[in-house]
Design a protein around this motif. Structure first.
Motif, short mmCIF file in Angstrom:
data_model
loop_
_atom_site.label_atom_id
_atom_site.label_comp_id
_atom_site.label_asym_id
_atom_site.label_seq_id
_atom_site.Cartn_x
_atom_site.Cartn_y
_atom_site.Cartn_z
N GLU A 134 51.85 95.68 17.68
CA GLU A 134 52.89 94.73 18.46
C GLU A 134 53.66 93.77 17.27
OE1 GLU A 134 50.14 93.48 23.14
OE2 GLU A 134 50.19 92.58 21.26
N THR A 135 53.01 94.01 16.49
CA THR A 135 54.00 93.50 15.09
C THR A 135 54.66 94.55 14.42
OG1 THR A 135 51.26 92.53 13.91
CG2 THR A 135 51.87 91.23 15.10
N GLN A 136 55.13 93.69 13.25
CA GLN A 136 55.48 94.46 11.87
C GLN A 136 55.67 94.39 10.83
OE1 GLN A 136 60.17 94.50 13.30
NE2 GLN A 136 59.78 95.75 14.94
N SER A 137 54.83 92.80 10.55
CA SER A 137 55.40 92.85 8.88
C SER A 137 53.66 91.89 8.50
CB SER A 137 56.41 91.93 8.75
OG SER A 137 57.47 92.56 8.77
N GLU A 138 52.97 92.14 9.93
CA GLU A 138 51.79 91.36 9.85
C GLU A 138 50.67 92.05 8.95
OE1 GLU A 138 51.96 87.73 10.28
OE2 GLU A 138 54.06 88.43 11.07
N ILE A 139 49.72 91.64 7.71
CA ILE A 139 48.94 91.92 6.72
C ILE A 139 47.34 91.66 7.19
CG2 ILE A 139 47.84 92.09 4.60
CD1 ILE A 139 51.03 93.71 5.36
N VAL A 140 46.83 91.83 7.24
CA VAL A 140 45.25 91.61 7.68
C VAL A 140 43.93 92.26 6.97
CG1 VAL A 140 43.59 91.99 9.75
CG2 VAL A 140 46.16 92.10 10.42
N ILE A 141 43.33 91.50 6.49
CA ILE A 141 42.57 92.27 5.26
C ILE A 141 41.25 91.52 6.69
CG2 ILE A 141 40.48 91.20 3.47
CD1 ILE A 141 42.95 89.55 2.82
N LEU A 142 40.63 93.45 6.56
CA LEU A 142 39.49 93.99 7.15
C LEU A 142 38.60 94.11 7.00
CD1 LEU A 142 38.11 94.19 9.98
CD2 LEU A 142 39.68 96.62 10.03
N GLU A 143 36.83 92.97 6.46
CA GLU A 143 36.03 92.99 5.94
C GLU A 143 35.05 93.62 6.90
OE1 GLU A 143 32.95 89.95 3.17
OE2 GLU A 143 33.61 89.35 5.04
N ILE A 144 34.19 94.43 6.08
CA ILE A 144 33.09 95.36 7.07
C ILE A 144 32.55 95.23 6.50
CG2 ILE A 144 33.23 96.86 9.04
CD1 ILE A 144 36.10 97.78 9.85
N ARG A 145 31.05 94.74 6.57
CA ARG A 145 29.38 94.77 6.16
C ARG A 145 28.96 95.39 7.07
NH1 ARG A 145 28.66 88.86 3.90
NH2 ARG A 145 31.14 88.41 4.38
N THR A 146 27.69 96.09 6.18
CA THR A 146 26.18 95.36 6.84
C THR A 146 25.66 94.41 6.53
OG1 THR A 146 26.64 98.78 6.07
CG2 THR A 146 24.58 97.41 7.39
N GLU A 147 24.99 94.13 6.95
CA GLU A 147 24.40 92.84 7.60
C GLU A 147 23.07 93.03 6.73
OE1 GLU A 147 24.78 90.39 7.81
OE2 GLU A 147 24.80 89.22 10.18
N PHE A 148 22.72 91.66 6.65
CA PHE A 148 21.59 91.88 5.67
C PHE A 148 20.03 92.66 6.76
CE2 PHE A 148 17.38 89.62 4.60
CZ PHE A 148 17.52 90.27 3.18
N GLY A 149 19.29 93.53 6.03
CA GLY A 149 18.55 93.50 7.26
C GLY A 149 18.80 95.11 8.10
N HIS A 150 19.84 95.09 7.46
CA HIS A 150 20.42 96.66 8.57
C HIS A 150 20.76 97.59 7.91
CE1 HIS A 150 19.93 94.63 12.30
NE2 HIS A 150 20.53 93.92 11.74
N GLU A 151 21.00 98.61 8.44
CA GLU A 151 20.88 100.26 7.46
C GLU A 151 22.91 100.25 7.56
OE1 GLU A 151 18.95 102.01 6.08
OE2 GLU A 151 17.71 100.22 5.97
N ASP A 152 23.09 100.90 7.09
CA ASP A 152 24.52 101.35 6.80
C ASP A 152 25.13 102.73 7.97
OD1 ASP A 152 24.76 99.84 4.75
OD2 ASP A 152 24.76 101.71 3.60
N PRO A 153 25.98 102.13 9.03
CA PRO A 153 26.05 102.98 9.94
C PRO A 153 26.33 104.89 9.59
CG PRO A 153 26.97 101.43 10.19
CD PRO A 153 26.65 100.97 8.44
N PRO A 154 26.30 105.82 9.75
CA PRO A 154 26.54 107.37 8.81
C PRO A 154 27.69 107.53 8.89
CG PRO A 154 23.69 106.45 10.49
CD PRO A 154 24.44 106.13 10.99
N ASP A 155 28.16 108.23 7.37
CA ASP A 155 29.88 108.62 8.61
C ASP A 155 30.56 107.74 8.43
OD1 ASP A 155 31.01 111.26 7.65
OD2 ASP A 155 30.97 111.41 9.40
N PHE A 156 30.32 106.31 8.33
CA PHE A 156 30.92 105.02 8.37
C PHE A 156 32.08 105.52 7.83
CE2 PHE A 156 32.37 100.27 8.87
CZ PHE A 156 31.92 100.96 10.91
N ASP A 157 32.99 106.10 6.48
CA ASP A 157 33.64 105.76 5.69
C ASP A 157 34.89 106.45 6.39
OD1 ASP A 157 32.68 107.58 5.29
OD2 ASP A 157 32.82 107.20 2.75
#
Length: 318
Positions: A134-157
């Motif tokens: 719905e927009t054309q020129s907005e840049i978003v920084i999307l930080e995704i992290r595995t929460e402390f105490g949890h395991e990485d989601p498999p094949d997440f990248d």
């Protein structure tokens, strides 16, 4: 029992004293700074409004949210008040001007805050893609992290690349000196912070943990957090020479011995001092280091405070 009561009384006194320190500082200080009077006409498209051909990535003061996807976490009126840091959905946050999202995941790709769970990360991705459509020129920084105490989601990248590949701005130091227009049609800087999986490499569609840094101060004392944020920011290089994003969080958080454990009243102790913080950065001579500024329960004025300073930088007023 008596010692515990005494400790709680001391905590209450400390909180009251620190709230007064910030209140007195606000009363005795100006909250004006270059761009403080500026209000975007359309917060949904504020980057476009500033002219993508003029705005360099390292000039932007990015309004961000802390624990962004917690609007529906836990059980309403039971566990939610202890973990909810935002009341708006991801899509609503983006519409109101948020441009940095802090997303915590666990092994089955659900959003979490500590032990509490909410919807799947699919909901976040869908919200982001809807906003971008719905927009054309907005840049978003999307930080995704595995929460402390949890395991990485498999094949997440691979999952993220499948979902967002057409929008991803690849990891590259030169991005910081480029204008928004030079990056388009790419729209997302995705910082992926796994706990055990390999970090993204240079040239990857994803940015590694070292590209989004902060100095987290875990406290419910508002003046302690405010002063700590100023101190840590003062030690950073100016944005013009920095090859990473540095985040300051305008938050106060419940701690174990806090008489109040719900997020909203605790973070409310510092919530209204964002403009004062920016003004103090100017007063102390290091406003050129402010870059990502995040908060709980983001609102229009917080966004305007960040956009106004960005506008001043772009126009050469700082």
């Amino acid at each position: 029992m008596g010692s515990q009561v005494s400790k709680q009384l001391e905590r209450r006194k400390a909180i009251k004293a620190e709230k007064k320190i910030l209140s007195d500082l606000k009363s005795s200080s100006e909250e004006e700074y270059p761009g403080s009077e500026y209000r975007p006409k359309d917060r949904t498209n504020w980057m476009s409004e500033l002219n993508p051909e003029k705005v360099r990535i390292n000039q932007i003061v990015w309004p961000g949210t802390h624990d962004s996807a917690t609007n529906k976490i836990g059980i309403p009126l039971v566990t939610r008040p202890f973990a909810q840091c935002q009341s708006l959905s991801i899509y609503q946050q983006l519409l109101c001007g948020t441009r940095v999202l802090d997303i915590r995941v666990q092994e089955d790709r659900r959003i979490c805050h500590g032990i509490l769970l909410t919807y799947s990360v699919d909901v976040v991705i869908a919200n982001v893609k809807k906003f971008l459509s719905e927009t054309q020129s907005e840049i978003v920084i999307l930080e995704i992290r595995t929460e402390f105490g949890h395991e990485d989601p498999p094949d997440f990248d691979n999952y993220l690349e499948e979902q967002l590949g057409e929008f991803l701005i690849h990891q590259d130091d030169s991005v910081f000196g480029k204008t928004i227009a030079e990056l388009l049609p790419k729209r997302i800087i995705c910082v992926w912070k796994p706990r055990k999986s390999p970090q993204p490499k240079p040239g990857s569609p994803f940015w590694s943990a070292g590209f989004l840094k902060d100095d987290w101060i875990n406290t419910d004392l508002p003046s302690t957090k405010f002063d700590g944020n100023l101190k840590h920011l003062s030690l950073q290089p100016p944005v013009s020479s920095r090859k990473f994003f540095y985040r300051v969080e305008n938050t106060a958080t419940p701690v174990a011995d806090n008489p109040i454990l719900c997020v909203k009243p605790v973070t409310g102790r510092i919530h209204g001092y964002a403009r004062l913080f920016i003004a103090q950065c100017f007063a102390e001579g290091f406003a050129d280091r402010l870059q990502v500024f995040s908060t709980d329960f983001i609102n229009d004025d917080f966004v305007d405070a960040c956009v106004g300073l960005t506008h001043a930088r772009v126009e050469g007023k700082t």
